[in-house]
Motif scaffolding. Structure first.
Motif, PDB file in Angstrom:
ATOM      1  N   LEU A  92      12.703   4.753  -2.822  1.00  0.00           N
ATOM      2  CA  LEU A  92      12.157   3.562  -2.804  1.00  0.00           C
ATOM      3  C   LEU A  92      10.879   3.418  -3.229  1.00  0.00           C
ATOM      4  O   LEU A  92      10.632   2.385  -3.872  1.00  0.00           O
ATOM      5  N   ARG A  93      10.073   4.464  -3.047  1.00  0.00           N
ATOM      6  CA  ARG A  93       8.897   4.188  -3.225  1.00  0.00           C
ATOM      7  C   ARG A  93       8.593   4.643  -5.123  1.00  0.00           C
ATOM      8  O   ARG A  93       7.918   3.884  -5.795  1.00  0.00           O
ATOM      9  N   SER A  94       9.350   5.506  -5.439  1.00  0.00           N
ATOM     10  CA  SER A  94       9.395   6.105  -6.841  1.00  0.00           C
ATOM     11  C   SER A  94       9.806   4.846  -7.592  1.00  0.00           C
ATOM     12  O   SER A  94       9.694   4.825  -9.011  1.00  0.00           O
ATOM     13  N   HIS A  95      10.793   3.978  -7.247  1.00  0.00           N
ATOM     14  CA  HIS A  95      11.508   2.925  -8.203  1.00  0.00           C
ATOM     15  C   HIS A  95      10.906   1.587  -7.872  1.00  0.00           C
ATOM     16  O   HIS A  95      11.755   0.425  -8.024  1.00  0.00           O
ATOM     17  N   SER A  96       9.767   1.430  -7.072  1.00  0.00           N
ATOM     18  CA  SER A  96       9.572   0.233  -6.415  1.00  0.00           C
ATOM     19  C   SER A  96       9.093  -0.806  -7.544  1.00  0.00           C
ATOM     20  O   SER A  96       9.352  -2.007  -7.175  1.00  0.00           O
ATOM     21  N   GLY A  97       8.712  -0.426  -8.595  1.00  0.00           N
ATOM     22  CA  GLY A  97       8.353  -1.366  -9.728  1.00  0.00           C
ATOM     23  C   GLY A  97       9.448  -1.975 -10.351  1.00  0.00           C
ATOM     24  O   GLY A  97       9.285  -2.741 -11.080  1.00  0.00           O
ATOM     25  N   GLN A  98      10.616  -1.414 -10.216  1.00  0.00           N
ATOM     26  CA  GLN A  98      11.936  -2.188 -10.865  1.00  0.00           C
ATOM     27  C   GLN A  98      12.568  -3.191 -10.131  1.00  0.00           C
ATOM     28  O   GLN A  98      12.129  -3.598  -9.009  1.00  0.00           O
TER      29      GLN A  98
ATOM     30  N   ASP B 131       0.892  -1.047  -0.151  1.00  0.00           N
ATOM     31  CA  ASP B 131      -0.048  -0.317  -0.100  1.00  0.00           C
ATOM     32  C   ASP B 131       0.668   1.235   0.085  1.00  0.00           C
ATOM     33  O   ASP B 131       0.430   2.456   0.177  1.00  0.00           O
ATOM     34  N   GLY B 132       2.402   1.209  -0.121  1.00  0.00           N
ATOM     35  CA  GLY B 132       3.165   2.256  -0.102  1.00  0.00           C
ATOM     36  C   GLY B 132       3.549   2.727   1.016  1.00  0.00           C
ATOM     37  O   GLY B 132       4.489   3.741   1.361  1.00  0.00           O
ATOM     38  N   THR B 133       3.027   2.178   2.357  1.00  0.00           N
ATOM     39  CA  THR B 133       3.577   2.642   3.511  1.00  0.00           C
ATOM     40  C   THR B 133       5.107   1.851   3.841  1.00  0.00           C
ATOM     41  O   THR B 133       5.272   0.771   3.329  1.00  0.00           O
ATOM     42  N   ILE B 134       5.851   2.386   4.590  1.00  0.00           N
ATOM     43  CA  ILE B 134       7.274   1.881   4.815  1.00  0.00           C
ATOM     44  C   ILE B 134       7.442   1.711   6.226  1.00  0.00           C
ATOM     45  O   ILE B 134       7.215   2.715   7.083  1.00  0.00           O
ATOM     46  N   ASP B 135       7.885   0.444   6.741  1.00  0.00           N
ATOM     47  CA  ASP B 135       7.688   0.199   8.346  1.00  0.00           C
ATOM     48  C   ASP B 135       9.307   0.214   8.416  1.00  0.00           C
ATOM     49  O   ASP B 135      10.132  -0.167   7.463  1.00  0.00           O
ATOM     50  N   GLU B 136       9.710   0.665   9.513  1.00  0.00           N
ATOM     51  CA  GLU B 136      11.122   0.570   9.739  1.00  0.00           C
ATOM     52  C   GLU B 136      11.301  -0.775  10.840  1.00  0.00           C
ATOM     53  O   GLU B 136      10.753  -0.641  11.995  1.00  0.00           O
TER      54      GLU B 136
ATOM     55  N   ILE C 107       9.242  -4.791  -0.734  1.00  0.00           N
ATOM     56  CA  ILE C 107      10.582  -4.579  -0.919  1.00  0.00           C
ATOM     57  C   ILE C 107      11.248  -4.594   0.676  1.00  0.00           C
ATOM     58  O   ILE C 107      10.622  -3.730   1.472  1.00  0.00           O
ATOM     59  N   LEU C 108      12.320  -5.265   1.014  1.00  0.00           N
ATOM     60  CA  LEU C 108      12.964  -5.177   2.307  1.00  0.00           C
ATOM     61  C   LEU C 108      14.370  -4.506   1.610  1.00  0.00           C
ATOM     62  O   LEU C 108      15.325  -5.043   1.076  1.00  0.00           O
ATOM     63  N   LEU C 109      14.617  -3.349   2.371  1.00  0.00           N
ATOM     64  CA  LEU C 109      15.914  -2.687   1.935  1.00  0.00           C
ATOM     65  C   LEU C 109      16.694  -2.384   3.117  1.00  0.00           C
ATOM     66  O   LEU C 109      16.409  -2.103   4.193  1.00  0.00           O
TER      67      LEU C 109
END
Length: 255
Positions: free
Chosen positions: A215-221, A153-158, A187-189
């Motif tokens: 991370l959000r803007s390139h998530s489809g790559q 959904d686009g949220t990012i957890d730390e 994605i896990l970064l």
């Protein structure tokens, strides 16, 4: 009087080049293959050798350890400690499997016994489990900065916990964390602080907000493309300013 000094400098340079070549060969030479996961890592040392470390450790046919660490300082001393930690981790990872607390206790004991005061290592370690297509992630952190989990959904957890860096005291107080599953495209970064603490000529830090936006803007790559986009953005941000820390990044994408 100059000749002996020139020869000494030349020998030192040659020794550094050999150390750099050895350390580079200790890092993964190609991305790993694990069903359901697209994985890519890289490091950029600010000197010939450095203290950052990442690795992919085969555990079982459908399980893999992914780790990223940061040792205090950089140069030859950090590189030696990095090689020692790599050896201990690789020799025990298969035995301990998903008992990550036991694995960290062993690694911490080795580093605490073998390093001088003031030397320590932060480390993030995750086991990727592809059995039954579940894409489960079990993880632990020893004082390392949070990993970033980009959800569908686009949220990012730390993802972080309170474990101490390895090598400081004999009892590190490491705790297990609740496993989670990566859904399609999530994605896990995992990175080192050389990314968000990188400074430009105005002493402005790159920061975690820029990293989240990338991370959000390139998530489809692909994982490789995301990884290279982030590192390129950090280097462009720093520009001609001298880099004072290593840059290391691993991207895990569910496919």
């Amino acid at each position: 009087a100059m000749v002996p000094k020139l020869l000494e400098n030349q020998e030192l340079r040659q020794s550094l080049e050999v150390a750099m070549e050895i350390q580079q060969h200790l890092l993964p030479q190609e991305p790993p293959v694990l069903a359901g996961f697209d994985i890519f890592g890289q490091t950029r040392y600010c000197d010939e050798t450095g203290g950052d470390y990442y690795d992919f450790i085969p555990l079982e046919p459908e399980k893999m350890g992914v780790t990223l660490g940061d040792i205090t300082g950089h140069g030859i001393g950090a590189a030696v400690l990095m090689a020692s930690a790599r050896g201990v981790l690789r020799s025990h990872a298969v035995h301990y499997g998903e008992d990550l607390v036991g694995l960290f206790d062993v690694l911490n004991a080795h580093l605490e016994a073998d390093t001088d005061a003031g030397r320590f290592m932060t480390l993030y370690y995750a086991v990727l489990d592809a059995t039954a297509g579940g894409r489960k992630v079990t993880w632990i952190s020893g004082g390392h900065d949070p990993a970033f989990w980009l959800r569908a959904d686009g949220t990012i957890d730390e993802l972080t916990n309170g474990g101490l860096p390895l090598g400081i005291i004999e009892e590190g107080g490491y705790t297990a964390n609740e496993p989670f599953h990566l859904a399609d495209g999530e994605i896990l970064l995992i990175g080192s602080d050389g990314i968000w603490e990188a400074e430009n000529a105005e002493k402005e830090m790159f920061g975690k907000d820029r990293l989240r936006e990338l991370l959000r803007s390139h998530s489809g790559q692909t994982a490789e493309a995301i990884n290279r986009q982030v590192v390129a953005a950090v280097l462009a941000f720093v520009g001609d300013s001298p880099r004072t820390d290593d840059i290391t990044l691993t991207v895990v994408r569910a496919v």
